[in-house]
Scaffold this active site. Sequence first.
Site, PDB file in Angstrom:
ATOM      1  N   ASN A   9     -12.636  -3.215   2.900  1.00  0.00           N
ATOM      2  CA  ASN A   9     -11.283  -3.398   2.509  1.00  0.00           C
ATOM      3  C   ASN A   9     -10.757  -1.799   2.800  1.00  0.00           C
ATOM      4  O   ASN A   9     -10.907  -1.199   1.811  1.00  0.00           O
ATOM      5  CB  ASN A   9     -11.041  -4.112   1.169  1.00  0.00           C
ATOM      6  N   TRP A  10     -10.074  -1.661   3.675  1.00  0.00           N
ATOM      7  CA  TRP A  10      -9.666  -0.244   3.865  1.00  0.00           C
ATOM      8  C   TRP A  10      -8.190   0.029   3.383  1.00  0.00           C
ATOM      9  O   TRP A  10      -8.079   1.225   3.127  1.00  0.00           O
ATOM     10  CB  TRP A  10      -9.301   0.118   5.521  1.00  0.00           C
ATOM     11  N   HIS A  90      -5.874 -10.238  -4.099  1.00  0.00           N
ATOM     12  CA  HIS A  90      -6.502  -8.935  -4.508  1.00  0.00           C
ATOM     13  C   HIS A  90      -5.805  -8.321  -5.694  1.00  0.00           C
ATOM     14  O   HIS A  90      -4.408  -8.639  -5.846  1.00  0.00           O
ATOM     15  CB  HIS A  90      -6.727  -7.710  -3.374  1.00  0.00           C
ATOM     16  N   GLY A 227     -14.612  -1.136  -0.864  1.00  0.00           N
ATOM     17  CA  GLY A 227     -13.358  -0.489  -0.516  1.00  0.00           C
ATOM     18  C   GLY A 227     -13.744   0.870   0.003  1.00  0.00           C
ATOM     19  O   GLY A 227     -14.211   1.251   1.027  1.00  0.00           O
ATOM     20  N   GLY A 228     -13.756   2.099  -1.162  1.00  0.00           N
ATOM     21  CA  GLY A 228     -14.020   3.457  -0.619  1.00  0.00           C
ATOM     22  C   GLY A 228     -15.297   3.630   0.247  1.00  0.00           C
ATOM     23  O   GLY A 228     -15.265   4.168   1.019  1.00  0.00           O
TER      24      GLY A 228
HETATM   25  P1  PGA Z   1     -13.686  -0.025  -4.217  1.00  0.00           P
HETATM   26  O1  PGA Z   1     -12.827  -1.326  -3.887  1.00  0.00           O
HETATM   27  O2  PGA Z   1     -15.262  -0.416  -3.484  1.00  0.00           O
HETATM   28  O3  PGA Z   1     -13.228   1.190  -3.695  1.00  0.00           O
HETATM   29  O4  PGA Z   1     -14.141  -0.182  -5.572  1.00  0.00           O
HETATM   30  C1  PGA Z   1     -12.908  -2.579  -3.662  1.00  0.00           C
HETATM   31  C2  PGA Z   1     -11.772  -3.492  -3.468  1.00  0.00           C
HETATM   32  O5  PGA Z   1     -10.709  -2.998  -4.160  1.00  0.00           O
HETATM   33  O6  PGA Z   1     -12.023  -4.331  -2.732  1.00  0.00           O
END
Ligand code: PGA
Length: 248
Positions: A9-10, A90, A227-228
């Site tokens: 998830n960018w 989300h 995400g990250g």
């Molecule tokens: P994160 O984000 O891996 O940066 O904690 C996850 C997400 O929000 O889907």
Amino acid sequence: MRRPLFVGNWKMNKTAAETQLFIENFKSYKNDNCDIAICAPFTALHVFDGNENFKLGAQNFYPAAKGAFTGEVSLEMLKEYGVSYILIGHSERREYFHEEDAFLQEKYRFAVQEKLTPILCVGETLELRQKGEALRFCGVQVKAILENIKVEGLPNEMIIAYEPIWAIGTGYHASSDDAQEMCAHLRQIVQNLCGDCETRILYGGSVNTDNVASYMSKEDIDGALIGGASLEAESFAALITEGCVTHA
Ligand code: PGA
């Protein structure tokens, strides 16, 4: 056995040029043992040509075919770019854009009707976790979206992402035992609602190369929403490899 699924998830990251670079670096990565998807920003969707080793997802849409909704994007527009997965619920959409259950259910119905695969995200706050209410709360979140949708209205493939809010982008993450307990609970709820439908449950919240194995070794965790750690091609590939090897 359920096939592992890793979804990047960018969020609001990467220009089209940066996306091009990512694809260059990621295209040699192959993993026949799992499914991979990337939820890219709208403005980068045109860079993907459909020949990638992963599927394309989007992060948002408006649940109407077309019309006077200034600033919004329809599913038909997204499908033109080959989008097949769509994030719904989300916590950032719930919190910053005030998307509530009724609207999320409308989005869910719409996505299914348009034959996209929704990834329904749920998760509790730290306060709820500390009060021992996490299981109940996330169960209610799932039911709020799926309960009144008739079985024939459910997608062939159900995907739920459990993402504790306090673990998203914070570097804190749920213990793999807590995540397993939640994912087993959510699986039970989905099964009660739709019988034997195929359901994959992902964990999300500061997943990285070091902790992915501990989640993937659990019975009810079928993958991750990342995400990250999905932003760099090499480390995203390393994370997937690590997670795939340890899938229970
Ligand atoms: P994160 O984000 O891996 O940066 O904690 C996850 C997400 O929000 O889907």
